[in-house]
Write a protein that holds these residues in place. Structure first.
Motif, PDB file in Angstrom:
ATOM      1  N   HIS A  73       0.837  -1.201   0.000  1.00 56.63           N
ATOM      2  CA  HIS A  73       0.000   0.000   0.000  1.00 56.63           C
ATOM      3  C   HIS A  73       0.869   1.247   0.000  1.00 56.63           C
ATOM      4  CE1 HIS A  73      -3.638  -2.386   1.713  1.00 56.63           C
ATOM      5  NE2 HIS A  73      -3.682  -2.310   0.388  1.00 56.63           N
ATOM      6  N   HIS A  92       2.894   2.660   2.868  1.00 60.78           N
ATOM      7  CA  HIS A  92       4.023   1.848   3.324  1.00 60.78           C
ATOM      8  C   HIS A  92       5.156   1.782   2.299  1.00 60.78           C
ATOM      9  CE1 HIS A  92       1.767   0.026   6.772  1.00 60.78           C
ATOM     10  NE2 HIS A  92       0.781   0.526   6.033  1.00 60.78           N
ATOM     11  N   HIS A 140      -5.342  -8.459   4.569  1.00 57.29           N
ATOM     12  CA  HIS A 140      -5.332  -6.995   4.378  1.00 57.29           C
ATOM     13  C   HIS A 140      -4.880  -6.697   2.952  1.00 57.29           C
ATOM     14  CE1 HIS A 140      -4.687  -2.749   5.020  1.00 57.29           C
ATOM     15  NE2 HIS A 140      -3.415  -2.871   4.716  1.00 57.29           N
ATOM     16  N   ASP A 196       0.073  -3.920   8.539  1.00 55.39           N
ATOM     17  CA  ASP A 196      -1.335  -3.583   8.783  1.00 55.39           C
ATOM     18  C   ASP A 196      -2.172  -4.823   9.060  1.00 55.39           C
ATOM     19  OD1 ASP A 196      -0.763  -0.952   8.410  1.00 55.39           O
ATOM     20  OD2 ASP A 196      -1.830  -0.741   6.495  1.00 55.39           O
TER      21      ASP A 196
HETATM   22 ZN   LIG Z   1      -2.082  -1.339   4.234  1.00 60.99          ZN
END
Ligand SMILES: [Zn+2]
Ligand SMILES: [Zn+2]
Length: 231
Positions: free
Chosen positions: A73, A76, A146, A165
Motif C-alpha cells: 500500500h 508503506h 489486508h 497492517d
Molecule cells: Zn495497508
C-alpha cells in the motif's frame, strides 16, 4: 567488555532499537531499526515524507543497510523506490503476491493525491524465509487478507514483531480495498500471529504499539472466539 558505568548502554547492546517516524497523510509508522553496537539497521515501510525519514536517520546516527516492506500500500511503499536510490540499499519484501500493488503504486498515488513510484523489491519473501537486520534474524510469516502479499516479521530472541497492517491495537487491517479478504486475514491472525505468544510486542503500521496478549484479551475482532481458533 565490561561497561558497568553505563548500564543503559550495556542493556541496549543486547538488541535492536526502534524509532517510529509517522509518514504520509495516513500517519503510517515508518520504523527505523538499528543495533546500537554497530549503528547499522533497516528502514521499514518508507511510505513517503522522505525528508522526515532522512532527518530521523541522521538524528539517530544509524546507517541503513536495507529497506524492508511489509506490504504494497502507498502509505508503506510509496517512497521505497526513491529512498532506495538515495540510500543505495536493496529492498526486501513483501511476498510476491504483492506485485500488482507495487507495480500500481503510481495509480494508488493518483487515487490519494500522493506522489509515488512503482517499485520491484530486490528480494521477495516467502513463509519461513528470514530477514537479517544488523545481524538480528526475523522470521517471515505470510499473512494475506489486508493485502495478498502482506508479511509479518518476527524476531524471537527479543519477542518483537513488525506487524504491518495485519493487527493493530484494538483493531485489524481493513479488507475493503482491492485484493482484501476478511476471512483470510482473521485466519492468518489466528493461525500464525496469536500463537507467537502473549509476551510478543509489536509495532504496527498505524497507531500505538501493543502486545499479542493485550490484543488477544481486548481486541474486539479477536475476543469471544479465540478459544476455538487454536485447534
Ligand atoms: Zn495497508
Ligand atoms: Zn497502512
Amino acid at each position: 567488555m565490561s561497561d558497568t558505568s553505563k548500564p543503559e548502554a550495556a542493556q541496549h547492546k543486547q538488541g535492536l532499537r526502534a524509532a517510529i517516524v509517522p509518514v504520509t497523510p495516513f500517519q503510517q509508522n515508518c520504523t527505523l531499526l538499528w543495533d546500537p553496537a554497530t549503528m547499522t539497521g533497516a528502514v521499514v515501510d518508507p511510505g513517503g515524507d522522505l525528508e522526515y525519514i532522512e532527518r530521523a536517520i541522521a538524528e539517530v546516527g544509524m546507517k541503513p543497510e536495507k529497506i524492508v516492506l511489509t506490504h504494497g500500500h502507498i502509505d508503506h511503499a510509496g517512497g521505497a523506490a526513491e529512498l532506495k536510490e538515495r540510500l543505495g540499499v536493496p529492498i526486501e519484501g513483501p511476498h510476491e503476491a504483492e506485485r500488482p500493488l507495487l507495480e500500481g503504486l503510481e495509480e494508488q498515488g493518483r487515487a490519494y493525491g500522493m506522489q509515488a513510484r512503482a517499485v520491484t523489491p530486490n528480494r521477495w519473501l516467502s513463509e519461513g524465509d528470514t530477514v537479517a537486520v544488523a545481524g538480528h534474524v526475523f522470521e517471515v510469516l505470510h499473512c494475506p487478507g489486508h493485502s495478498p502479499g502482506s508479511v509479518v516479521l518476527v524476531n524471537r530472541p527479543q519477542r518483537f514483531v513488525l506487524m504491518g497492517d495485519v493487527l493493530f491495537q484494538g483493531s485489524i487491517g481493513r479488507t475493503d480495498l482491492p485484493f482484501g479478504n476478511h476471512e483470510a486475514l482473521l485466519k492468518a491472525i489466528r493461525t500464525k500471529v496469536l500463537p507467537l505468544g502473549d509476551e510478543f510486542a509489536f509495532i504496527c503500521g498505524h497507531g500505538p504499539t501493543s502486545t499479542i496478549g493485550h490484543e488477544r484479551q481486548t481486541n474486539p475482532f479477536l475476543v469471544g472466539d479465540a478459544g476455538s481458533s487454536y485447534a
